[in-house]
Design a protein around this motif. Structure first.
Motif, PDB file in Angstrom:
ATOM      1  N   PHE A  64       0.842  -1.191   0.000  1.00  0.00           N
ATOM      2  CA  PHE A  64       0.000   0.000   0.000  1.00  0.00           C
ATOM      3  C   PHE A  64       0.882   1.247   0.000  1.00  0.00           C
ATOM      4  O   PHE A  64       1.821   1.347   0.800  1.00  0.00           O
ATOM      5  N   VAL A  65       0.566   2.172  -0.901  1.00  0.00           N
ATOM      6  CA  VAL A  65       1.249   3.459  -0.963  1.00  0.00           C
ATOM      7  C   VAL A  65       0.193   4.545  -0.895  1.00  0.00           C
ATOM      8  O   VAL A  65      -1.012   4.273  -0.969  1.00  0.00           O
ATOM      9  N   ALA A  66       0.626   5.791  -0.759  1.00  0.00           N
ATOM     10  CA  ALA A  66      -0.322   6.896  -0.719  1.00  0.00           C
ATOM     11  C   ALA A  66      -0.550   7.493  -2.099  1.00  0.00           C
ATOM     12  O   ALA A  66      -1.677   7.868  -2.445  1.00  0.00           O
ATOM     13  N   GLY A  71       3.536   4.366  -6.136  1.00  0.00           N
ATOM     14  CA  GLY A  71       3.188   3.063  -6.670  1.00  0.00           C
ATOM     15  C   GLY A  71       4.064   2.674  -7.840  1.00  0.00           C
ATOM     16  O   GLY A  71       4.484   1.516  -7.964  1.00  0.00           O
ATOM     17  N   LYS A  72       4.373   3.627  -8.706  1.00  0.00           N
ATOM     18  CA  LYS A  72       5.255   3.341  -9.839  1.00  0.00           C
ATOM     19  C   LYS A  72       6.639   2.936  -9.359  1.00  0.00           C
ATOM     20  O   LYS A  72       7.269   2.027  -9.927  1.00  0.00           O
ATOM     21  N   VAL A  85      -3.211   2.158  -4.123  1.00  0.00           N
ATOM     22  CA  VAL A  85      -2.940   3.574  -3.900  1.00  0.00           C
ATOM     23  C   VAL A  85      -4.018   4.112  -2.960  1.00  0.00           C
ATOM     24  O   VAL A  85      -5.193   4.251  -3.340  1.00  0.00           O
ATOM     25  N   LEU A  86      -3.637   4.423  -1.732  1.00  0.00           N
ATOM     26  CA  LEU A  86      -4.599   4.754  -0.676  1.00  0.00           C
ATOM     27  C   LEU A  86      -5.284   6.101  -0.867  1.00  0.00           C
ATOM     28  O   LEU A  86      -6.395   6.300  -0.379  1.00  0.00           O
ATOM     29  N   LEU A 102      -1.493  -0.304 -11.109  1.00  0.00           N
ATOM     30  CA  LEU A 102      -1.826   0.180  -9.771  1.00  0.00           C
ATOM     31  C   LEU A 102      -3.334   0.072  -9.534  1.00  0.00           C
ATOM     32  O   LEU A 102      -4.134   0.357 -10.424  1.00  0.00           O
ATOM     33  N   ARG A 103      -3.700  -0.291  -8.330  1.00  0.00           N
ATOM     34  CA  ARG A 103      -5.103  -0.409  -7.969  1.00  0.00           C
ATOM     35  C   ARG A 103      -5.504   0.774  -7.083  1.00  0.00           C
ATOM     36  O   ARG A 103      -5.060   0.847  -5.923  1.00  0.00           O
ATOM     37  N   PRO A 104      -6.311   1.691  -7.574  1.00  0.00           N
ATOM     38  CA  PRO A 104      -6.736   2.792  -6.708  1.00  0.00           C
ATOM     39  C   PRO A 104      -7.698   2.312  -5.635  1.00  0.00           C
ATOM     40  O   PRO A 104      -8.498   1.398  -5.865  1.00  0.00           O
ATOM     41  N   SER A 105      -7.604   2.918  -4.474  1.00  0.00           N
ATOM     42  CA  SER A 105      -8.620   2.741  -3.452  1.00  0.00           C
ATOM     43  C   SER A 105      -9.648   3.843  -3.685  1.00  0.00           C
ATOM     44  O   SER A 105      -9.435   4.995  -3.315  1.00  0.00           O
TER      45      SER A 105
END
Length: 369
Positions: A64-66, A71-72, A85-86, A102-105
Protein backbone atom coordinates in the motif's frame (compact mmCIF):
# COMPACT_ATOMS: atom_id res chain seq x y z
CA UNK A 1 22.22 11.28 -4.62
CA UNK A 2 23.92 8.92 -2.20
CA UNK A 3 25.93 10.69 0.51
CA UNK A 4 29.45 9.29 1.12
CA UNK A 5 29.77 8.19 4.78
CA UNK A 6 32.94 10.23 5.29
CA UNK A 7 31.12 13.40 4.19
CA UNK A 8 27.76 12.81 5.83
CA UNK A 9 26.20 14.49 8.83
CA UNK A 10 25.51 11.03 10.25
CA UNK A 11 25.07 7.42 9.26
CA UNK A 12 21.55 6.01 9.18
CA UNK A 13 21.46 2.21 9.21
CA UNK A 14 18.29 0.31 8.29
CA UNK A 15 18.28 -3.30 9.43
CA UNK A 16 16.12 -5.07 6.84
CA UNK A 17 16.35 -8.39 8.69
CA UNK A 18 14.67 -6.84 11.74
CA UNK A 19 12.05 -5.20 9.52
CA UNK A 20 11.26 -8.58 7.98
CA UNK A 21 10.98 -10.15 11.44
CA UNK A 22 8.47 -7.45 12.41
CA UNK A 23 6.40 -8.32 9.33
CA UNK A 24 6.61 -12.04 10.05
CA UNK A 25 5.52 -11.53 13.65
CA UNK A 26 2.40 -9.64 12.53
CA UNK A 27 1.77 -12.17 9.76
CA UNK A 28 1.77 -15.00 12.31
CA UNK A 29 -0.47 -13.01 14.60
CA UNK A 30 -3.19 -12.32 12.01
CA UNK A 31 -3.11 -15.67 10.16
CA UNK A 32 -5.07 -16.90 8.25
CA UNK A 33 -5.56 -13.30 7.10
CA UNK A 34 -3.01 -12.06 4.58
CA UNK A 35 -0.41 -9.60 5.87
CA UNK A 36 0.40 -6.82 3.43
CA UNK A 37 2.68 -3.85 4.05
CA UNK A 38 2.24 -0.09 3.92
CA UNK A 39 5.34 1.49 2.40
CA UNK A 40 4.15 5.03 1.67
CA UNK A 41 6.33 8.09 2.33
CA UNK A 42 9.38 6.30 0.94
CA UNK A 43 8.88 3.33 3.21
CA UNK A 44 8.39 5.59 6.24
CA UNK A 45 11.75 7.17 5.45
CA UNK A 46 13.55 3.82 5.21
CA UNK A 47 13.56 3.52 1.41
CA UNK A 48 10.49 2.16 -0.37
CA UNK A 49 12.42 0.12 -2.94
CA UNK A 50 14.70 -1.57 -0.42
CA UNK A 51 11.85 -2.24 2.00
CA UNK A 52 9.58 -3.62 -0.73
CA UNK A 53 12.23 -5.96 -2.07
CA UNK A 54 13.08 -7.30 1.39
CA UNK A 55 9.43 -7.92 2.23
CA UNK A 56 8.73 -9.51 -1.14
CA UNK A 57 11.57 -11.96 -0.57
CA UNK A 58 10.04 -12.75 2.84
CA UNK A 59 6.67 -13.54 1.25
CA UNK A 60 4.72 -10.26 1.29
CA UNK A 61 2.70 -9.86 -1.90
CA UNK A 62 0.43 -6.85 -1.30
CA UNK A 63 1.68 -3.31 -0.79
CA UNK A 64 0.00 0.00 0.00
CA UNK A 65 1.25 3.46 -0.96
CA UNK A 66 -0.32 6.90 -0.72
CA UNK A 67 0.47 8.35 -4.14
CA UNK A 68 0.50 6.93 -7.67
CA UNK A 69 4.10 8.04 -8.17
CA UNK A 70 5.01 5.97 -5.10
CA UNK A 71 3.19 3.06 -6.67
CA UNK A 72 5.26 3.34 -9.84
CA UNK A 73 8.45 3.26 -7.78
CA UNK A 74 7.35 0.01 -6.15
CA UNK A 75 6.16 -1.41 -9.47
CA UNK A 76 9.57 -0.76 -11.03
CA UNK A 77 11.12 -2.83 -8.25
CA UNK A 78 8.43 -5.54 -8.04
CA UNK A 79 6.77 -6.33 -11.38
CA UNK A 80 4.42 -8.94 -9.90
CA UNK A 81 3.30 -7.23 -6.69
CA UNK A 82 -0.26 -6.12 -5.90
CA UNK A 83 -0.10 -2.37 -5.24
CA UNK A 84 -2.94 -0.24 -3.86
CA UNK A 85 -2.94 3.57 -3.90
CA UNK A 86 -4.60 4.75 -0.68
CA UNK A 87 -5.22 8.36 -1.69
CA UNK A 88 -7.63 7.26 -4.39
CA UNK A 89 -7.77 7.92 -8.11
CA UNK A 90 -6.14 11.22 -9.03
CA UNK A 91 -8.44 13.05 -11.43
CA UNK A 92 -7.63 12.36 -15.07
CA UNK A 93 -4.86 9.87 -14.24
CA UNK A 94 -6.54 6.52 -14.88
CA UNK A 95 -4.14 5.78 -17.73
CA UNK A 96 -1.17 6.16 -15.37
CA UNK A 97 -2.65 3.69 -12.89
CA UNK A 98 -3.47 1.21 -15.65
CA UNK A 99 -0.05 1.53 -17.32
CA UNK A 100 1.72 0.68 -14.05
CA UNK A 101 -0.71 -1.90 -12.73
CA UNK A 102 -1.83 0.18 -9.77
CA UNK A 103 -5.10 -0.41 -7.97
CA UNK A 104 -6.74 2.79 -6.71
CA UNK A 105 -8.62 2.74 -3.45
CA UNK A 106 -11.73 4.49 -4.75
CA UNK A 107 -12.85 7.01 -2.14
CA UNK A 108 -15.85 8.79 -3.68
CA UNK A 109 -18.44 8.36 -6.44
CA UNK A 110 -16.40 10.58 -8.78
CA UNK A 111 -13.43 8.24 -8.40
CA UNK A 112 -15.66 5.26 -9.00
CA UNK A 113 -17.29 6.46 -12.22
CA UNK A 114 -14.03 7.73 -13.72
CA UNK A 115 -12.29 4.44 -12.97
CA UNK A 116 -15.21 2.30 -14.19
CA UNK A 117 -15.23 4.16 -17.51
CA UNK A 118 -11.46 3.73 -17.94
CA UNK A 119 -11.07 0.21 -16.55
CA UNK A 120 -14.14 -1.34 -18.16
CA UNK A 121 -13.88 -4.36 -15.88
CA UNK A 122 -10.35 -5.16 -17.06
CA UNK A 123 -8.46 -3.59 -14.14
CA UNK A 124 -8.99 -3.92 -10.41
CA UNK A 125 -9.61 -1.46 -7.58
CA UNK A 126 -10.53 -1.30 -3.91
CA UNK A 127 -13.45 0.69 -2.55
CA UNK A 128 -12.90 2.65 0.67
CA UNK A 129 -15.92 3.12 2.96
CA UNK A 130 -15.74 5.58 5.85
CA UNK A 131 -16.76 4.07 9.20
CA UNK A 132 -16.05 6.98 11.52
CA UNK A 133 -12.71 8.67 10.87
CA UNK A 134 -14.39 11.19 8.53
CA UNK A 135 -11.58 11.52 6.05
CA UNK A 136 -11.54 9.73 2.70
CA UNK A 137 -14.25 7.25 1.83
CA UNK A 138 -17.82 6.62 0.70
CA UNK A 139 -20.48 7.39 3.28
CA UNK A 140 -23.08 4.77 4.17
CA UNK A 141 -25.70 5.99 1.71
CA UNK A 142 -23.18 6.07 -1.13
CA UNK A 143 -22.05 2.56 -0.23
CA UNK A 144 -25.64 1.29 -0.30
CA UNK A 145 -26.18 2.87 -3.73
CA UNK A 146 -23.01 1.26 -5.04
CA UNK A 147 -23.92 -2.18 -3.70
CA UNK A 148 -27.18 -2.04 -5.66
CA UNK A 149 -25.41 -1.40 -8.98
CA UNK A 150 -23.84 -4.71 -9.99
CA UNK A 151 -22.82 -3.47 -13.43
CA UNK A 152 -20.96 -0.46 -12.01
CA UNK A 153 -19.11 -2.69 -9.54
CA UNK A 154 -18.17 -5.06 -12.37
CA UNK A 155 -16.86 -2.26 -14.59
CA UNK A 156 -14.87 -0.85 -11.65
CA UNK A 157 -13.25 -4.24 -11.04
CA UNK A 158 -13.84 -4.05 -7.30
CA UNK A 159 -11.73 -6.63 -5.47
CA UNK A 160 -11.35 -5.26 -1.93
CA UNK A 161 -13.52 -3.47 0.65
CA UNK A 162 -11.52 -1.14 2.91
CA UNK A 163 -11.96 1.16 5.87
CA UNK A 164 -9.57 2.80 8.35
CA UNK A 165 -9.48 2.95 12.16
CA UNK A 166 -9.36 6.33 13.87
CA UNK A 167 -8.08 5.13 17.27
CA UNK A 168 -6.55 1.72 16.70
CA UNK A 169 -3.52 2.59 18.83
CA UNK A 170 -5.79 3.04 21.88
CA UNK A 171 -7.35 -0.31 22.68
CA UNK A 172 -9.60 1.34 25.27
CA UNK A 173 -11.26 3.66 22.75
CA UNK A 174 -14.95 2.81 22.13
CA UNK A 175 -14.55 4.01 18.54
CA UNK A 176 -12.73 0.77 17.69
CA UNK A 177 -15.75 -1.41 18.47
CA UNK A 178 -18.05 1.12 16.80
CA UNK A 179 -16.03 1.06 13.59
CA UNK A 180 -15.69 -2.72 13.72
CA UNK A 181 -19.47 -3.11 13.95
CA UNK A 182 -20.15 -0.56 11.20
CA UNK A 183 -17.67 -2.31 8.95
CA UNK A 184 -19.31 -5.66 9.67
CA UNK A 185 -22.64 -4.18 8.61
CA UNK A 186 -21.16 -2.79 5.43
CA UNK A 187 -19.64 -6.16 4.56
CA UNK A 188 -23.14 -7.58 4.24
CA UNK A 189 -23.67 -5.16 1.33
CA UNK A 190 -20.58 -6.53 -0.43
CA UNK A 191 -20.54 -10.23 0.53
CA UNK A 192 -18.21 -11.23 -2.30
CA UNK A 193 -15.44 -8.71 -1.57
CA UNK A 194 -12.45 -9.53 0.65
CA UNK A 195 -12.15 -6.97 3.45
CA UNK A 196 -9.38 -4.92 5.09
CA UNK A 197 -9.77 -2.75 8.20
CA UNK A 198 -6.64 -3.11 10.34
CA UNK A 199 -3.59 -0.89 10.06
CA UNK A 200 -0.58 -1.59 12.32
CA UNK A 201 -2.37 -0.87 15.64
CA UNK A 202 -5.48 -2.68 14.46
CA UNK A 203 -3.54 -5.92 14.07
CA UNK A 204 -3.20 -6.00 17.88
CA UNK A 205 -6.94 -5.59 18.57
CA UNK A 206 -7.84 -9.20 17.90
CA UNK A 207 -9.11 -11.41 15.07
CA UNK A 208 -12.36 -9.45 14.68
CA UNK A 209 -10.29 -6.68 13.13
CA UNK A 210 -8.06 -8.76 10.84
CA UNK A 211 -10.64 -9.86 8.23
CA UNK A 212 -8.94 -10.97 5.00
CA UNK A 213 -6.02 -8.56 4.70
CA UNK A 214 -4.14 -6.31 7.12
CA UNK A 215 -1.89 -3.41 6.15
CA UNK A 216 0.65 -2.64 8.90
CA UNK A 217 2.83 0.41 8.55
CA UNK A 218 4.74 2.04 11.40
CA UNK A 219 5.18 -1.20 13.35
CA UNK A 220 7.22 -2.70 10.52
CA UNK A 221 9.78 0.07 10.97
CA UNK A 222 10.07 -0.34 14.74
CA UNK A 223 7.51 2.22 15.88
CA UNK A 224 5.31 1.25 18.82
CA UNK A 225 1.75 0.59 17.60
CA UNK A 226 0.40 0.48 21.17
CA UNK A 227 -0.09 3.69 23.14
CA UNK A 228 1.05 3.39 26.74
CA UNK A 229 2.35 -0.17 26.42
CA UNK A 230 5.82 -1.67 25.87
CA UNK A 231 6.84 -1.77 22.24
CA UNK A 232 6.51 -5.35 20.89
CA UNK A 233 8.43 -4.54 17.69
CA UNK A 234 12.12 -4.94 16.93
CA UNK A 235 14.25 -1.85 16.42
CA UNK A 236 14.96 -1.30 12.72
CA UNK A 237 16.95 1.90 12.45
CA UNK A 238 20.06 3.32 14.08
CA UNK A 239 21.58 6.76 13.66
CA UNK A 240 25.12 7.65 14.64
CA UNK A 241 27.08 10.88 14.21
CA UNK A 242 30.58 12.01 15.21
CA UNK A 243 31.41 14.71 17.74
CA UNK A 244 32.62 17.81 15.89
CA UNK A 245 34.13 19.58 18.88
CA UNK A 246 34.23 19.49 22.69
CA UNK A 247 34.42 22.85 24.44
CA UNK A 248 34.60 24.15 28.00
CA UNK A 249 31.76 26.36 29.20
CA UNK A 250 32.08 28.54 32.30
CA UNK A 251 29.43 28.48 35.01
CA UNK A 252 26.69 30.94 34.09
CA UNK A 253 27.45 30.93 30.35
CA UNK A 254 24.67 30.17 27.87
CA UNK A 255 24.80 27.64 25.05
CA UNK A 256 23.18 27.98 21.64
CA UNK A 257 20.64 30.40 20.22
CA UNK A 258 18.95 32.50 22.86
CA UNK A 259 21.08 30.99 25.62
CA UNK A 260 18.07 28.94 26.69
CA UNK A 261 20.37 26.69 28.72
CA UNK A 262 23.02 28.08 31.04
CA UNK A 263 25.69 26.03 32.73
CA UNK A 264 25.17 25.81 36.51
CA UNK A 265 28.78 24.64 36.94
CA UNK A 266 31.95 24.57 34.86
CA UNK A 267 30.88 22.26 32.03
CA UNK A 268 31.98 20.47 28.91
CA UNK A 269 29.73 20.56 25.86
CA UNK A 270 30.03 18.33 22.77
CA UNK A 271 28.74 19.59 19.42
CA UNK A 272 27.22 17.15 16.91
CA UNK A 273 26.37 18.11 13.32
CA UNK A 274 22.74 16.97 13.19
CA UNK A 275 19.77 19.31 13.58
CA UNK A 276 16.20 19.90 12.55
CA UNK A 277 17.15 19.82 8.86
CA UNK A 278 18.00 16.17 9.52
CA UNK A 279 14.80 15.28 11.37
CA UNK A 280 15.93 15.92 14.94
CA UNK A 281 12.97 18.19 15.63
CA UNK A 282 13.38 21.63 17.20
CA UNK A 283 10.82 20.60 19.83
CA UNK A 284 13.54 18.37 21.30
CA UNK A 285 15.43 21.47 22.41
CA UNK A 286 16.16 21.78 26.13
CA UNK A 287 14.23 20.81 28.20
CA UNK A 288 12.16 19.00 25.48
CA UNK A 289 8.39 18.80 25.22
CA UNK A 290 7.72 15.69 27.30
CA UNK A 291 9.79 13.67 29.78
CA UNK A 292 12.84 15.76 28.93
CA UNK A 293 15.58 16.47 28.44
CA UNK A 294 16.17 14.63 25.20
CA UNK A 295 19.27 12.46 25.34
CA UNK A 296 21.94 10.81 23.27
CA UNK A 297 24.17 7.87 24.13
CA UNK A 298 27.97 8.15 24.17
CA UNK A 299 30.21 5.22 25.16
CA UNK A 300 27.20 3.50 26.70
CA UNK A 301 26.20 6.50 28.84
CA UNK A 302 23.25 8.81 28.39
CA UNK A 303 23.89 12.55 28.06
CA UNK A 304 21.33 15.38 27.70
CA UNK A 305 20.84 17.67 24.73
CA UNK A 306 21.16 21.23 26.05
CA UNK A 307 20.37 24.54 24.38
CA UNK A 308 18.30 24.75 21.21
CA UNK A 309 18.29 22.27 18.40
CA UNK A 310 19.39 24.31 15.41
CA UNK A 311 19.22 23.55 11.71
CA UNK A 312 22.58 21.80 11.56
CA UNK A 313 23.67 20.92 15.08
CA UNK A 314 22.93 20.03 18.66
CA UNK A 315 24.90 20.60 21.84
CA UNK A 316 25.29 17.91 24.50
CA UNK A 317 26.31 18.25 28.14
CA UNK A 318 29.12 15.71 28.60
CA UNK A 319 30.48 17.07 31.90
CA UNK A 320 29.77 13.81 33.72
CA UNK A 321 31.39 11.61 31.08
CA UNK A 322 35.02 10.54 31.00
CA UNK A 323 36.91 13.10 28.87
CA UNK A 324 38.88 10.27 27.33
CA UNK A 325 35.64 8.85 25.92
CA UNK A 326 34.31 12.06 24.38
CA UNK A 327 36.58 13.66 21.82
CA UNK A 328 36.39 15.04 18.32
CA UNK A 329 35.28 12.10 16.16
CA UNK A 330 33.71 10.08 18.97
CA UNK A 331 30.57 8.26 17.77
CA UNK A 332 27.28 9.46 19.27
CA UNK A 333 24.20 7.23 19.18
CA UNK A 334 21.16 9.34 18.34
CA UNK A 335 18.91 6.36 17.58
CA UNK A 336 19.63 2.70 18.17
CA UNK A 337 19.55 0.06 20.88
CA UNK A 338 19.45 2.65 23.68
CA UNK A 339 17.22 5.29 22.07
CA UNK A 340 14.20 4.51 19.89
CA UNK A 341 12.04 6.54 17.54
CA UNK A 342 9.34 6.55 20.20
CA UNK A 343 11.76 8.24 22.61
CA UNK A 344 12.31 11.01 20.07
CA UNK A 345 8.57 11.24 19.54
CA UNK A 346 7.92 11.56 23.27
CA UNK A 347 10.57 14.24 23.74
CA UNK A 348 9.24 16.19 20.76
CA UNK A 349 5.57 15.78 21.74
CA UNK A 350 4.71 14.00 18.49
CA UNK A 351 4.41 10.52 16.95
CA UNK A 352 6.95 8.00 15.74
CA UNK A 353 5.33 8.37 12.28
CA UNK A 354 6.53 11.97 12.09
CA UNK A 355 9.99 11.09 13.37
CA UNK A 356 10.51 8.32 10.81
CA UNK A 357 9.26 10.34 7.86
CA UNK A 358 11.29 13.41 8.88
CA UNK A 359 14.69 11.74 8.89
CA UNK A 360 16.79 13.89 6.60
CA UNK A 361 18.53 13.40 3.28
CA UNK A 362 21.98 14.39 4.49
CA UNK A 363 22.67 11.04 6.09
CA UNK A 364 24.73 8.25 4.60
CA UNK A 365 22.11 5.51 4.35
CA UNK A 366 23.32 1.96 4.96
CA UNK A 367 21.28 -1.26 4.71
CA UNK A 368 22.06 -4.34 6.74
CA UNK A 369 20.43 -7.76 6.71
Amino acid sequence: MAVPPELAAAELTINLAELVENWRMIARQVAPAECGATIKANGYGCGATEVAQALWTAGCRTFFVALPVEGKQVRDALPEAVIYVLDGLFAGQSDFYIAHGLRPSLVCPEDLHEWADAAGGRHKAAVHIDTGINRLGFDHAQAEALSADADLMRRAGLCLLMSHLASGDDETSPSNANQRDRFAGLRTLFPDLPASLANAPGTFLGPQFSHDLVRPGVALYGGNPLTGKPNPMRSVISLNAPVLQVRDVAAGDGVGYGATWRADRPSRVAIVGVGYADGLLRAMSWPAQQDGPAKVCIAGQMAPIVGRVSMDMITIDVTDLNPEQVRRGTAVELLGKNIGVDDWARWAGTLSYEILTSLGRRYAKVYSS
